[in-house]
Design an enzyme around this catalytic site. Structure first.
Site, short mmCIF file in Angstrom:
data_model
loop_
_atom_site.label_atom_id
_atom_site.label_comp_id
_atom_site.label_asym_id
_atom_site.label_seq_id
_atom_site.Cartn_x
_atom_site.Cartn_y
_atom_site.Cartn_z
N ASP A 210 1.16 -1.23 -0.07
CA ASP A 210 -0.06 0.07 0.03
C ASP A 210 0.72 1.24 -0.11
O ASP A 210 2.15 1.16 -0.03
CB ASP A 210 -0.84 0.05 1.28
CG ASP A 210 -0.04 0.07 2.48
OD1 ASP A 210 0.27 1.18 2.99
OD2 ASP A 210 0.21 -1.27 3.17
N ASP A 212 0.60 3.68 2.37
CA ASP A 212 0.52 4.25 3.72
C ASP A 212 -0.68 5.26 3.83
O ASP A 212 -1.68 4.92 2.84
CB ASP A 212 1.82 4.89 4.37
CG ASP A 212 1.80 4.92 5.61
OD1 ASP A 212 1.60 3.95 6.30
OD2 ASP A 212 2.09 5.97 6.30
#
Length: 291
Positions: A210, A212
């Site tokens: 991802d 973040d």
């Protein structure tokens, strides 16, 4: 020259290694308590290998409760010479996208609830972690990943946070913009420091799941999306690991970067002042020096 034994510490989503011959799960006792789980040992493409699921099978340990000292001691006790840590991480860089892997070479340690050393009162030691990963081992991971068709990034700074919660937006922006970090995770510290104290070569491979919370197009971390990416990353991680034996070989020269001699001048406590109880616990970690 010694015999190579590869140790794989599998992070979130990576709980097994395919293709191990003579595979068996072993219980290993350590002076630091039980490791995260039994350790799967066997031979992969002619090279002995040990696999330890960092969070335990079924993901029973949080990042703060992983028994890091026991894990490293157990691998050392089994004869492991080279440790590859594979971990799920968030990215602070647009070009380091979910599904990519990063061969980490630096850390910023923001953890605070973990035991970070095998040494202490009664036997004080200071090892250098200026360069906390082994360049030789990192180069092998980079080549193995590229050969497996994975998008690999060579080098990056890993922000180790305590967790288990993900970052606030303010923290994410600070780590990215002010501190210049590349990825963020919760488990490579104190693991890398302990591996250095144990005189083990250590490489870190960050599997990006991802962006973040800093990314304007992605918002906060979405656990369901992370899990989807984790599954694909786990397959890639196994493909990378399967190529390491051919690159590392069965015979091993001393580490050209001195990882396997990190304790040479590190212990400061005078021999007559050393605590026998602590010395007994250090039999696997520092036996080469203390004997």
């Amino acid at each position: 020259m010694t015999k190579t034994m590869i140790g794989i510490i599998g992070g979130s989503g990576l709980y097994e290694i395919d293709g191990l011959k003579d595979a068996q799960w072993q219980s290993v006792e350590t002076p630091w308590g039980a490791p995260s789980d039994q350790i799967l040992t066997g031979v992969l493409n002619g090279v002995p290998m040990a696999f330890l699921p960092r969070h335990g099978r079924g993901h029973v340990h949080s990042p703060s409760t992983v028994p890091y000292r026991a894990n490293i001691d157990a691998l050392k006790r089994l004869g492991v010479t080279d440790v590859i840590a594979i971990s799920a991480c968030g990215s602070f860089r647009e070009d380091m996208a979910p599904g990519d892997f990063v061969v980490v070479d630096q850390f910023i340690d923001r953890t605070f609830a973990r035991e970070k050393s095998f040494f202490g009162t009664g036997c004080v030691a200071h090892v250098s972690v200026a360069h906390p990963t082994c360049p030789r081992l990192g180069a092998a991971c980079l080549e193995a990943g590229r050969d497996a068709g994975i998008t690999m990034h060579n080098g990056g700074t890993y922000l180790a946070m305590e967790g288990p919660q993900f970052s606030t937006l303010a923290e994410s922006k600070m780590y990215r913009e002010s501190w210049g970090c590349d990825v963020i995770g919760m488990t490579n510290m104190p693991e890398a420091k302990l591996a250095r104290e144990a005189e083990l070569c250590y490489a870190s491979v960050a599997m990006i799941t991802d962006y973040d919370s800093w990314h304007p197009d992605h918002g906060e971390v979405d656990v369901t999306e992370i899990i989807k990416t984790l599954m694909g990353n786990a397959d890639k991680g196994r493909a990378l690991v399967s190529r390491l034996p051919a690159l590392l070989g069965t015979d091993r020269d001393p580490c050209p970067h001195g990882c396997d001699r990190a304790l040479e001048y590190a212990i400061l406590t005078a021999p007559d002042k050393r605590d026998p109880a602590l010395l007994a616990k250090l039999d696997a970690i520092a036996g080469r020096i203390l004997s």
